[in-house]
Design a protein around this motif. Structure first.
Motif, PDB file in Angstrom:
ATOM      1  N   LYS A 101     -24.942 -13.888 -15.337  1.00  0.00           N
ATOM      2  CA  LYS A 101     -24.452 -12.662 -14.696  1.00  0.00           C
ATOM      3  C   LYS A 101     -25.383 -11.500 -15.028  1.00  0.00           C
ATOM      4  CE  LYS A 101     -20.506  -9.533 -14.237  1.00  0.00           C
ATOM      5  NZ  LYS A 101     -19.115  -9.222 -14.665  1.00  0.00           N
ATOM      6  N   PHE A 102     -25.885 -10.855 -13.984  1.00  0.00           N
ATOM      7  CA  PHE A 102     -26.714  -9.671 -14.124  1.00  0.00           C
ATOM      8  C   PHE A 102     -26.092  -8.522 -13.338  1.00  0.00           C
ATOM      9  CE2 PHE A 102     -29.683 -13.225 -14.450  1.00  0.00           C
ATOM     10  CZ  PHE A 102     -30.525 -12.869 -15.499  1.00  0.00           C
ATOM     11  N   THR A 103     -26.364  -7.309 -13.766  1.00  0.00           N
ATOM     12  CA  THR A 103     -26.149  -6.149 -12.920  1.00  0.00           C
ATOM     13  C   THR A 103     -27.459  -5.379 -12.844  1.00  0.00           C
ATOM     14  OG1 THR A 103     -25.330  -4.839 -14.802  1.00  0.00           O
ATOM     15  CG2 THR A 103     -23.683  -5.906 -13.388  1.00  0.00           C
ATOM     16  N   ALA A 104     -27.620  -4.594 -11.778  1.00  0.00           N
ATOM     17  CA  ALA A 104     -28.817  -3.784 -11.598  1.00  0.00           C
ATOM     18  C   ALA A 104     -28.473  -2.589 -10.721  1.00  0.00           C
ATOM     19  CB  ALA A 104     -29.943  -4.603 -10.970  1.00  0.00           C
ATOM     20  N   ARG A 105     -29.243  -1.519 -10.839  1.00  0.00           N
ATOM     21  CA  ARG A 105     -29.036  -0.338  -9.997  1.00  0.00           C
ATOM     22  C   ARG A 105     -29.719  -0.509  -8.639  1.00  0.00           C
ATOM     23  NH1 ARG A 105     -31.642   3.522 -10.964  1.00  0.00           N
ATOM     24  NH2 ARG A 105     -33.053   2.846 -12.614  1.00  0.00           N
ATOM     25  N   LEU A 106     -30.860  -1.223  -8.637  1.00  0.00           N
ATOM     26  CA  LEU A 106     -31.695  -1.321  -7.442  1.00  0.00           C
ATOM     27  C   LEU A 106     -32.578  -2.546  -7.570  1.00  0.00           C
ATOM     28  CD1 LEU A 106     -33.127  -0.001  -4.881  1.00  0.00           C
ATOM     29  CD2 LEU A 106     -34.609   1.160  -6.525  1.00  0.00           C
ATOM     30  N   MET A 107     -32.818  -3.231  -6.430  1.00  0.00           N
ATOM     31  CA  MET A 107     -33.746  -4.353  -6.394  1.00  0.00           C
ATOM     32  C   MET A 107     -34.847  -4.067  -5.373  1.00  0.00           C
ATOM     33  SD  MET A 107     -31.036  -7.542  -6.413  1.00  0.00           S
ATOM     34  CE  MET A 107     -32.318  -8.756  -6.121  1.00  0.00           C
ATOM     35  N   ASP A 108     -36.111  -4.224  -5.797  1.00  0.00           N
ATOM     36  CA  ASP A 108     -37.252  -4.170  -4.891  1.00  0.00           C
ATOM     37  C   ASP A 108     -37.787  -5.589  -4.727  1.00  0.00           C
ATOM     38  OD1 ASP A 108     -37.246  -1.428  -4.474  1.00  0.00           O
ATOM     39  OD2 ASP A 108     -38.486  -1.026  -6.233  1.00  0.00           O
ATOM     40  N   ILE A 109     -37.998  -6.007  -3.473  1.00  0.00           N
ATOM     41  CA  ILE A 109     -38.392  -7.394  -3.184  1.00  0.00           C
ATOM     42  C   ILE A 109     -39.595  -7.368  -2.252  1.00  0.00           C
ATOM     43  CG2 ILE A 109     -37.604  -9.631  -2.346  1.00  0.00           C
ATOM     44  CD1 ILE A 109     -34.691  -8.415  -2.595  1.00  0.00           C
ATOM     45  N   THR A 129     -42.051  -4.214   1.233  1.00  0.00           N
ATOM     46  CA  THR A 129     -41.075  -4.278   0.143  1.00  0.00           C
ATOM     47  C   THR A 129     -39.689  -3.956   0.681  1.00  0.00           C
ATOM     48  OG1 THR A 129     -42.698  -3.672  -1.545  1.00  0.00           O
ATOM     49  CG2 THR A 129     -40.389  -3.339  -2.096  1.00  0.00           C
ATOM     50  N   SER A 130     -38.790  -4.917   0.571  1.00  0.00           N
ATOM     51  CA  SER A 130     -37.393  -4.724   0.948  1.00  0.00           C
ATOM     52  C   SER A 130     -36.631  -4.211  -0.271  1.00  0.00           C
ATOM     53  CB  SER A 130     -36.787  -6.028   1.438  1.00  0.00           C
ATOM     54  OG  SER A 130     -37.554  -6.578   2.491  1.00  0.00           O
ATOM     55  N   THR A 131     -35.509  -3.551  -0.027  1.00  0.00           N
ATOM     56  CA  THR A 131     -34.719  -3.010  -1.131  1.00  0.00           C
ATOM     57  C   THR A 131     -33.252  -3.359  -0.954  1.00  0.00           C
ATOM     58  OG1 THR A 131     -34.343  -0.874  -0.036  1.00  0.00           O
ATOM     59  CG2 THR A 131     -36.281  -1.050  -1.449  1.00  0.00           C
ATOM     60  N   ILE A 132     -32.562  -3.507  -2.076  1.00  0.00           N
ATOM     61  CA  ILE A 132     -31.106  -3.581  -2.097  1.00  0.00           C
ATOM     62  C   ILE A 132     -30.635  -2.462  -3.005  1.00  0.00           C
ATOM     63  CG2 ILE A 132     -29.055  -4.952  -2.585  1.00  0.00           C
ATOM     64  CD1 ILE A 132     -30.658  -7.448  -2.172  1.00  0.00           C
TER      65      ILE A 132
END
Length: 213
Positions: A101-109, A129-132
């Motif tokens: 289990k991870f949490t994150a504020r933002l993902m750059d892909i 670069t896609s973002t979530i």
């Protein structure tokens, strides 16, 4: 891809996202025109870490998990403000499963290549670069992550940077109980998620098709 074909794939994508990932809070923003990207191989020469115990506390996701994994391949993955919460047990349609289990504020892909539940494949335009990003944190239930570790938020990198992380193989830099929130980055990464919740996915030049095409 013809317009009617794209419409059908988009419908299938929405159905797969809702059913497989339970991402009711993760709408997909698609910008640009369809374009292909190149899937990258995960790193080889993976070290083996000590296995953790088979018992794991139960965790209740914000929505039911879907019937198939989300498999992400990318040239680069950056988890901003990430926290590792340990190994947990979640209920899937196939039964209980131990996951990371991870949490994150933002993902750059970078160079996103996403397979959803084995049925739909979504790829971004190469070299984009896609973002979530979400209003709150993103929650990731990860079955397996492999790639080359490139950043630990300023902390020293391990001597061996090619890693495969599973509930039974945790590197010390990840599993240390005092590890703070930090930005972690990987290259040539493959991630298999049991589920992912929260945020908006923004992707440029999407190419959607059946996963076997």
């Amino acid at each position: 891809m013809r317009g009617d074909d794209l419409s059908g794939v988009l419908d299938r994508l929405r159905w797969s996202l809702a059913r497989t990932l339970a991402l009711t809070a993760l709408p997909v923003a698609l910008f640009g025109t369809p374009a292909a990207s190149t899937a990258l191989r995960s790193s080889s020469g993976i070290p083996t870490f000590d296995a953790v115990g088979t018992d794991a506390p139960r965790d209740r996701p914000s929505a039911p998990l879907g019937s198939g994994p989300l498999v992400l391949r990318a040239d680069k993955l950056v988890l901003h403000g990430s926290v590792f919460h340990g190994v947990v047990t979640v209920q899937t349609p196939a039964g209980p499963e131990r996951v990371l289990k991870f949490t994150a504020r933002l993902m750059d892909i970078t160079d996103l290549d996403l397979t959803i539940g084995g049925g739909v494949r979504l790829r971004a335009r190469p070299a984009t670069t896609s973002t979530i990003r979400g209003k709150d944190v993103l929650t990731l239930y990860t079955e397996r992550l492999s790639g080359s570790l490139t950043s630990l938020g300023g902390a020293p990198l391990p001597a061996v940077r090619s890693v495969t992380i599973t509930p039974d193989a945790l590197p010390k830099w990840l599993s240390h109980p005092g590890a703070p929130m930090r930005t972690v980055a990987f290259e040539d990464v493959t991630v298999s998620q049991a589920g992912q919740f929260g945020g908006d996915l923004t992707i440029s030049g999407p190419d959607l098709r059946a996963a076997d095409r």
